[in-house]
Design a protein around this motif. Structure first.
Motif, PDB file in Angstrom:
ATOM      1  N   UNK A   4      45.120  38.389  57.043  1.00 45.64           N
ATOM      2  CA  UNK A   4      45.414  38.482  55.618  1.00 45.64           C
ATOM      3  C   UNK A   4      44.286  39.046  54.769  1.00 45.64           C
ATOM      4  N   UNK A   5      43.227  39.583  55.391  1.00 47.49           N
ATOM      5  CA  UNK A   5      42.116  40.138  54.612  1.00 47.49           C
ATOM      6  C   UNK A   5      42.410  41.614  54.356  1.00 47.49           C
ATOM      7  N   UNK A   6      43.045  41.886  53.225  1.00 50.72           N
ATOM      8  CA  UNK A   6      43.425  43.263  52.927  1.00 50.72           C
ATOM      9  C   UNK A   6      42.470  43.929  51.954  1.00 50.72           C
ATOM     10  N   UNK A   7      41.659  43.160  51.241  1.00 49.52           N
ATOM     11  CA  UNK A   7      40.758  43.705  50.233  1.00 49.52           C
ATOM     12  C   UNK A   7      39.325  43.428  50.659  1.00 49.52           C
ATOM     13  N   UNK A   8      38.501  44.466  50.636  1.00 45.67           N
ATOM     14  CA  UNK A   8      37.074  44.278  50.860  1.00 45.67           C
ATOM     15  C   UNK A   8      36.467  43.812  49.542  1.00 45.67           C
ATOM     16  N   UNK A   9      35.938  42.604  49.517  1.00 44.72           N
ATOM     17  CA  UNK A   9      35.443  42.031  48.268  1.00 44.72           C
ATOM     18  C   UNK A   9      34.104  42.621  47.844  1.00 44.72           C
ATOM     19  N   UNK A  10      33.431  43.331  48.743  1.00 40.55           N
ATOM     20  CA  UNK A  10      32.178  44.029  48.433  1.00 40.55           C
ATOM     21  C   UNK A  10      31.099  43.088  47.897  1.00 40.55           C
ATOM     22  N   UNK A  14      35.870  39.001  41.437  1.00 41.12           N
ATOM     23  CA  UNK A  14      37.033  39.862  41.173  1.00 41.12           C
ATOM     24  C   UNK A  14      36.831  40.710  39.926  1.00 41.12           C
ATOM     25  N   UNK A  15      36.291  40.126  38.867  1.00 36.93           N
ATOM     26  CA  UNK A  15      36.104  40.883  37.625  1.00 36.93           C
ATOM     27  C   UNK A  15      35.040  41.966  37.800  1.00 36.93           C
ATOM     28  N   UNK A  16      33.963  41.639  38.508  1.00 39.70           N
ATOM     29  CA  UNK A  16      32.905  42.628  38.742  1.00 39.70           C
ATOM     30  C   UNK A  16      33.427  43.767  39.617  1.00 39.70           C
ATOM     31  N   UNK A  17      34.181  43.444  40.648  1.00 38.68           N
ATOM     32  CA  UNK A  17      34.734  44.450  41.552  1.00 38.68           C
ATOM     33  C   UNK A  17      35.704  45.364  40.814  1.00 38.68           C
ATOM     34  N   UNK A  18      36.548  44.769  39.966  1.00 40.61           N
ATOM     35  CA  UNK A  18      37.521  45.553  39.192  1.00 40.61           C
ATOM     36  C   UNK A  18      36.819  46.516  38.240  1.00 40.61           C
ATOM     37  N   UNK A  19      35.783  46.043  37.569  1.00 42.19           N
ATOM     38  CA  UNK A  19      35.038  46.901  36.642  1.00 42.19           C
ATOM     39  C   UNK A  19      34.294  48.002  37.395  1.00 42.19           C
ATOM     40  N   UNK A  20      33.706  47.655  38.538  1.00 38.10           N
ATOM     41  CA  UNK A  20      32.964  48.637  39.311  1.00 38.10           C
ATOM     42  C   UNK A  20      33.898  49.735  39.838  1.00 38.10           C
ATOM     43  N   UNK A  22      36.775  50.642  38.586  1.00 36.97           N
ATOM     44  CA  UNK A  22      37.246  51.440  37.445  1.00 36.97           C
ATOM     45  C   UNK A  22      36.185  52.457  37.029  1.00 36.97           C
ATOM     46  N   UNK A  23      34.922  52.034  37.008  1.00 36.94           N
ATOM     47  CA  UNK A  23      33.845  52.962  36.643  1.00 36.94           C
ATOM     48  C   UNK A  23      33.673  54.050  37.699  1.00 36.94           C
ATOM     49  N   UNK A  24      33.760  53.680  38.963  1.00 40.76           N
ATOM     50  CA  UNK A  24      33.621  54.681  40.023  1.00 40.76           C
ATOM     51  C   UNK A  24      34.796  55.658  40.019  1.00 40.76           C
ATOM     52  N   UNK A  25      35.997  55.164  39.742  1.00 39.47           N
ATOM     53  CA  UNK A  25      37.164  56.042  39.661  1.00 39.47           C
ATOM     54  C   UNK A  25      37.023  57.020  38.496  1.00 39.47           C
ATOM     55  N   UNK A  26      36.518  56.530  37.366  1.00 43.38           N
ATOM     56  CA  UNK A  26      36.291  57.413  36.212  1.00 43.38           C
ATOM     57  C   UNK A  26      35.269  58.489  36.557  1.00 43.38           C
ATOM     58  N   UNK A  27      34.194  58.105  37.234  1.00 43.57           N
ATOM     59  CA  UNK A  27      33.175  59.080  37.625  1.00 43.57           C
ATOM     60  C   UNK A  27      33.733  60.097  38.608  1.00 43.57           C
ATOM     61  N   UNK A  44      37.207  52.502  47.061  1.00 41.41           N
ATOM     62  CA  UNK A  44      37.570  53.375  45.942  1.00 41.41           C
ATOM     63  C   UNK A  44      38.775  54.242  46.293  1.00 41.41           C
ATOM     64  N   UNK A  45      38.866  54.670  47.534  1.00 39.90           N
ATOM     65  CA  UNK A  45      40.005  55.503  47.928  1.00 39.90           C
ATOM     66  C   UNK A  45      41.318  54.743  47.750  1.00 39.90           C
ATOM     67  N   UNK A  46      41.347  53.490  48.175  1.00 46.87           N
ATOM     68  CA  UNK A  46      42.580  52.715  48.015  1.00 46.87           C
ATOM     69  C   UNK A  46      42.858  52.399  46.556  1.00 46.87           C
TER      70      UNK A  46
END
Length: 174
Positions: A4-10, A14-20, A22-27, A44-46
């Motif tokens: 069930x581990x589908x997301x790499x939490x890095x 969750x809030x930090x990962x979501x913001x990071x 979003x910023x990387x996608x914008x860049x 980022x690809x997913x």
């Protein structure tokens, strides 16, 4: 086990990962390629590929949905105007990850993630590159195959009649 581990939490909340992401996608959308760690590039690809798919359908709803992910008006505008036109016929696979050398400081695996349609290294120019003229044994490919030799002979025969044009007469006796 990774059941069930589908997301790499890095290693982030969750809030930090979501913001990071979003910023990387914008860049990535602004610069068309970014260099980051391999784990972040794969995450980022997913994150960005469904956003690019959503941008193919230019409706108010899809713009608002994409804005909820990216939180940047200018990036959303670029995505819907420029990038959506280029990827309109592509059925997915909008990004490419190229592994780079490990980072010097901490030996982390680095990668370059780029939008496939905006690359300058791979593509039609590289495919049009001419083949080598010689084989491994040193003889030319034109003499190696009989068909190529016949084609070369035909070219010579076509050029020969053009060279036999009548020469200008020289003045007689001076």
């Amino acid at each position: 086990m990774r059941h069930g581990k589908k997301v790499n939490h890095l290693g982030r909340t969750a809030s930090h990962r979501k913001a990071m992401l979003a910023n990387m996608a914008s860049s990535l959308i602004l610069h068309k390629r970014i260099t980051t760690t391999l784990a972040k590039a794969k995450a980022l690809r997913t994150y960005v590929e469904p956003i690019i798919t959503k941008s193919k359908n230019d409706t108010t709803h899809s713009r608002r949905t994409v804005f909820a992910y990216l939180q940047d008006k200018e990036v959303v505008t670029i995505l819907f105007r420029e990038i959506a036109e280029k990827v309109a016929t592509r059925p997915g696979g909008y990004t490419r990850i190229i592994k780079l050398n490990n980072r010097l400081g901490d030996n982390a695996e680095m990668a370059l993630i780029e939008l496939v349609d905006y690359n300058t290294v791979y593509g039609k120019d590289v495919e049009a590159k001419e083949e080598k003229k010689t084989t491994r044994r040193g003889r030319s490919k034109a003499t190696a195959t009989p068909k190529a030799a016949e084609a070369k002979a035909e070219v010579v025969e076509e050029v020969a009649p053009a060279e036999e044009a009548p020469a200008t007469e020289e003045p007689k006796g001076e």
